[in-house]
Design an enzyme around this catalytic site. Sequence first.
Site, PDB file in Angstrom:
ATOM      1  CB  ILE A  31      -0.657   2.937  -9.467  1.00  0.00           C
ATOM      2  CG1 ILE A  31       0.732   3.088 -10.049  1.00  0.00           C
ATOM      3  CG2 ILE A  31      -0.708   1.912  -8.366  1.00  0.00           C
ATOM      4  CD1 ILE A  31       1.750   3.637  -9.066  1.00  0.00           C
ATOM      5  CG  ASN A  87     -12.520  -1.954  -1.394  1.00  0.00           C
ATOM      6  OD1 ASN A  87     -13.544  -2.611  -1.569  1.00  0.00           O
ATOM      7  ND2 ASN A  87     -11.558  -1.887  -2.301  1.00  0.00           N
ATOM      8  CB  VAL A  96      -4.826   3.714   0.185  1.00  0.00           C
ATOM      9  CG1 VAL A  96      -4.440   5.169   0.431  1.00  0.00           C
ATOM     10  CG2 VAL A  96      -3.783   3.014  -0.690  1.00  0.00           C
ATOM     11  CG  HIS A 100      -9.621   4.981  -2.159  1.00  0.00           C
ATOM     12  ND1 HIS A 100      -9.089   4.821  -0.896  1.00  0.00           N
ATOM     13  CD2 HIS A 100      -9.618   3.755  -2.715  1.00  0.00           C
ATOM     14  CE1 HIS A 100      -8.770   3.557  -0.706  1.00  0.00           C
ATOM     15  NE2 HIS A 100      -9.091   2.886  -1.790  1.00  0.00           N
ATOM     16  CG  HIS A 102     -11.762   1.415  -6.158  1.00  0.00           C
ATOM     17  ND1 HIS A 102     -10.508   1.015  -6.561  1.00  0.00           N
ATOM     18  CD2 HIS A 102     -11.731   1.363  -4.798  1.00  0.00           C
ATOM     19  CE1 HIS A 102      -9.756   0.730  -5.509  1.00  0.00           C
ATOM     20  NE2 HIS A 102     -10.478   0.934  -4.422  1.00  0.00           N
TER      21      HIS A 102
HETATM   22  P1  AMP Z   1      -8.200  -0.075  -1.608  1.00  0.00           P
HETATM   23  O1  AMP Z   1      -7.917  -1.538  -1.508  1.00  0.00           O
HETATM   24  O2  AMP Z   1      -9.652   0.231  -1.852  1.00  0.00           O
HETATM   25  O3  AMP Z   1      -7.625   0.709  -0.442  1.00  0.00           O
HETATM   26  O4  AMP Z   1      -7.487   0.403  -2.934  1.00  0.00           O
HETATM   27  C1  AMP Z   1      -6.314   1.133  -2.981  1.00  0.00           C
HETATM   28  C2  AMP Z   1      -6.021   1.361  -4.445  1.00  0.00           C
HETATM   29  O5  AMP Z   1      -5.046   2.382  -4.553  1.00  0.00           O
HETATM   30  C3  AMP Z   1      -5.476   0.133  -5.179  1.00  0.00           C
HETATM   31  O6  AMP Z   1      -6.334  -0.180  -6.281  1.00  0.00           O
HETATM   32  C4  AMP Z   1      -4.083   0.576  -5.630  1.00  0.00           C
HETATM   33  O7  AMP Z   1      -3.740   0.067  -6.905  1.00  0.00           O
HETATM   34  C5  AMP Z   1      -4.220   2.087  -5.644  1.00  0.00           C
HETATM   35  N1  AMP Z   1      -3.009   2.837  -5.434  1.00  0.00           N
HETATM   36  C6  AMP Z   1      -2.097   2.695  -4.431  1.00  0.00           C
HETATM   37  N2  AMP Z   1      -1.113   3.599  -4.545  1.00  0.00           N
HETATM   38  C7  AMP Z   1      -1.418   4.362  -5.630  1.00  0.00           C
HETATM   39  C8  AMP Z   1      -0.787   5.467  -6.266  1.00  0.00           C
HETATM   40  N3  AMP Z   1       0.362   5.979  -5.815  1.00  0.00           N
HETATM   41  N4  AMP Z   1      -1.372   6.004  -7.367  1.00  0.00           N
HETATM   42  C9  AMP Z   1      -2.530   5.475  -7.854  1.00  0.00           C
HETATM   43  N5  AMP Z   1      -3.182   4.445  -7.284  1.00  0.00           N
HETATM   44  C10 AMP Z   1      -2.619   3.879  -6.204  1.00  0.00           C
END
Ligand code: AMP
Length: 115
Positions: A31, A87, A96, A100, A102
């Site tokens: 996002i 991460n 989050v 995931h 990236h």
């Molecule tokens: P991290 O710091 O590795 O946990 O990255 C979490 C990522 O999730 C960040 O790059 C956010 O921009 C992304 N993110 C959070 N909420 C959403 C969402 N609803 N849809 C898409 N990406 C998201």
Amino acid sequence: MQDCIFCRIVAKEAPATIVYEDDLVVAFHDIYPKAPVHILIVPRRHIPTLAHVTPEDEPVLGRLLYAARVIAQEQGILESGFRVIINTGRHGGQEVYHVHLHLLGGRPLGPMLVR
Ligand code: AMP
Ligand code: ZN
């Protein structure tokens, strides 16, 4: 796990631009993209962090990387190159808590870490 945003995206209960999905993983645009291509690839199953994986998770962990390669080709960055990042936890900067990967590319990404 309805309080987990990525579980909600996997369940199609929260909006996202999904670019790839199979039996084990789902991928969608970040996002807040940090590069021209910034896609998140997540397991369908809720796993909080890489620190929580078990031997049974080996297939999905492999699939995350293979999906990155498939999506990189679809996004046109296979030749120019790309970076994958997972991460993990507090020092890893994880925001989050649903694993995931990236997938970043589309421009030179610079040094791996900023001090
Ligand atoms: P991290 O710091 O590795 O946990 O990255 C979490 C990522 O999730 C960040 O790059 C956010 O921009 C992304 N993110 C959070 N909420 C959403 C969402 N609803 N849809 C898409 N990406 C998201
Ligand atoms: Zn989740």
